[in-house]
Write a protein that holds these residues in place. Structure first.
Motif, PDB file in Angstrom:
ATOM      1  N   PHE A 253       3.428  18.108  43.552  1.00 40.99           N
ATOM      2  CA  PHE A 253       4.619  17.663  42.935  1.00 40.99           C
ATOM      3  C   PHE A 253       5.620  18.615  43.282  1.00 40.99           C
ATOM      4  O   PHE A 253       6.789  18.708  42.596  1.00 40.99           O
TER       5      PHE A 253
ATOM      6  N   LEU B 240       9.617  18.461  42.795  1.00 40.35           N
ATOM      7  CA  LEU B 240      10.376  18.296  41.781  1.00 40.35           C
ATOM      8  C   LEU B 240      10.771  19.330  41.124  1.00 40.35           C
ATOM      9  O   LEU B 240      11.478  19.680  40.193  1.00 40.35           O
TER      10      LEU B 240
ATOM     11  N   GLN C  28       0.036  18.129  36.219  1.00 38.85           N
ATOM     12  CA  GLN C  28       0.385  18.226  37.507  1.00 38.85           C
ATOM     13  C   GLN C  28      -0.133  19.275  38.412  1.00 38.85           C
ATOM     14  O   GLN C  28      -0.535  19.186  39.409  1.00 38.85           O
TER      15      GLN C  28
ATOM     16  N   GLU D 116       1.446   8.671  40.968  1.00 35.11           N
ATOM     17  CA  GLU D 116       2.717   8.385  41.023  1.00 35.11           C
ATOM     18  C   GLU D 116       3.416   8.042  39.627  1.00 35.11           C
ATOM     19  O   GLU D 116       4.506   8.265  39.015  1.00 35.11           O
TER      20      GLU D 116
ATOM     21  N   ARG E 119       4.629  11.164  38.523  1.00 35.74           N
ATOM     22  CA  ARG E 119       6.027  11.732  39.091  1.00 35.74           C
ATOM     23  C   ARG E 119       6.999  10.677  38.479  1.00 35.74           C
ATOM     24  O   ARG E 119       8.309  11.258  38.138  1.00 35.74           O
TER      25      ARG E 119
ATOM     26  N   GLU F 269      10.489  12.158  36.439  1.00 41.22           N
ATOM     27  CA  GLU F 269      11.867  11.681  36.908  1.00 41.22           C
ATOM     28  C   GLU F 269      12.445  10.840  35.711  1.00 41.22           C
ATOM     29  O   GLU F 269      13.765  11.308  35.364  1.00 41.22           O
TER      30      GLU F 269
END
Length: 357
Positions: free
Chosen positions: A196, A199, A319, A339, A342, A346
């Protein structure tokens, strides 16, 4: 890397702690970084199940701290923990450190199985977790922030720890903000190396913008930190907690930091990518608060205030350790869980987290 001592060596290790018992069987248990052995011992014709936990070769595995904290909790709280019979910090001929403890019954579940507990079982587990944290946070044992380690003033050679706070030490800052800033920076560096990592820059900016708003707690508390089913024994049908295991990585932290991490993990929000797993964060939060309030009604405000930054840190740890989580997930769901994590990140970055700022 764990050690693999022979059964004969394990027998010698047990004898250092209690030479009056005879070790009948020795069986290795696959549980975490440390080498763990289930042993049956007899004394005067009575058979008892014990465990021996030995540090990995690379470091002490937190074994000395684990033994001391487990004993402190047994003596000062109702948190269900094993009885430590003795700890050996060092020995000229045997692998150390290690400790020997009682065996407690219950189901040993994988971390991710929290998503498949019944609502009633999860509510009970959350309530009992809240009660345990309320008691833990009330133990006056630390006056600065950081990793809880053994005090350097005493070494054990097979004795049961005293259960006193003098056995513990924290070599960290007096400022929660100072410690949290360093912890966040370290976690973000680890996150950058995860799947990840794309990010990380935005998460860093989001988190750093909120750091100045974090208030100093009244004082540090012992924080469980290493939350998850993998460190519990419980009745999987009812959610009754039989034992909280492994206190090796206990931190001195702000109470809300510890509470929010447990809430995130047991709420199972990191499993949101699996359609069959319901969102039970509210159930867990309310049950944990009820448990905390039942033992610490005058301190529940310590943990009740929402802290999105602490949510972020809990999510980031999942993560970072995703490669450890993935093998526990139902076949074919790993990418969906990734996902989901994630998407959750977000949404937080977009201001859509479950707490209002």
């Amino acid at each position: 890397m764990t050690r693999d001592p022979s059964a004969a060596t394990v027998r010698e290790q047990v004898a250092v702690v209690d030479p009056t018992v005879s070790v009948e069987t020795v069986d290795a248990v696959d549980r975490g970084r440390s080498a763990v052995f289930a042993v049956t011992v007899t004394r005067e014709g009575e058979t008892t199940d014990w465990f021996l936990k030995l540090a990995p070769e690379a470091d002490d595995g937190g074994i000395p701290a684990d033994a001391r904290l487990t004993t402190l909790l047994a003596d000062r709280t109702d948190v269900p923990v094993p009885t430590v019979h003795g700890v050996v910090d060092d020995h000229p001929d045997l692998p150390t450190p290690y400790y020997v403890s009682s065996a407690l019954g219950g189901d040993a579940l994988d971390y991710a199985e929290v998503g498949w507990l019944s609502d009633d079982a999860l509510a009970r587990l959350a309530r009992e977790t809240g009660s345990a944290l309320g008691q833990l946070h009330a133990v006056d044992a630390v006056d600065s922030f950081g990793l809880v380690r053994p005090a350097r003033t005493r070494s054990y050679a097979g004795e049961r720890p005293t259960g006193g706070v003098d056995d513990l030490a924290v070599r960290g800052p007096d400022s929660w903000h100072e410690w949290l800033e360093a912890w966040l920076d370290s976690e973000l560096d680890r996150h950058a190396d995860s799947r990840f990592g794309d990010l990380t820059p935005r998460l860093r900016s989001w988190a750093e913008s909120r750091l100045p708003t974090v208030a100093e707690p009244a004082h540090p508390v012992l924080g469980r930190n290493d939350h998850g089913l993998h460190n519990l024994l419980l009745d999987a049908e009812t959610g009754e907690m039989r034992a909280m295991l492994d206190w090796a990585y206990t931190l001195a932290v702000a109470p809300a930091f510890d509470f929010h991490y447990a809430e995130y993990i047991y709420g199972g929000r990191y499993l949101a990518g699996i359609e069959a797993v319901p969102d039970r964060q509210s159930l867990v939060r309310e049950s944990m608060l009820a448990g905390y309030r039942s033992v610490a009604p005058d301190r529940v405000e310590w943990v009740a205030e929402p802290r999105p930054l602490y949510d972020l840190l809990a999510s980031m740890r999942v993560q970072i350790d995703f490669d450890l989580l993935a093998p526990q997930l139902p076949e074919g769901t790993g990418e969906a869980v990734a996902e989901g994590l994630r998407t959750d990140a977000e949404r937080l970055l977009a201001g859509e987290h479950r707490y209002a700022d």
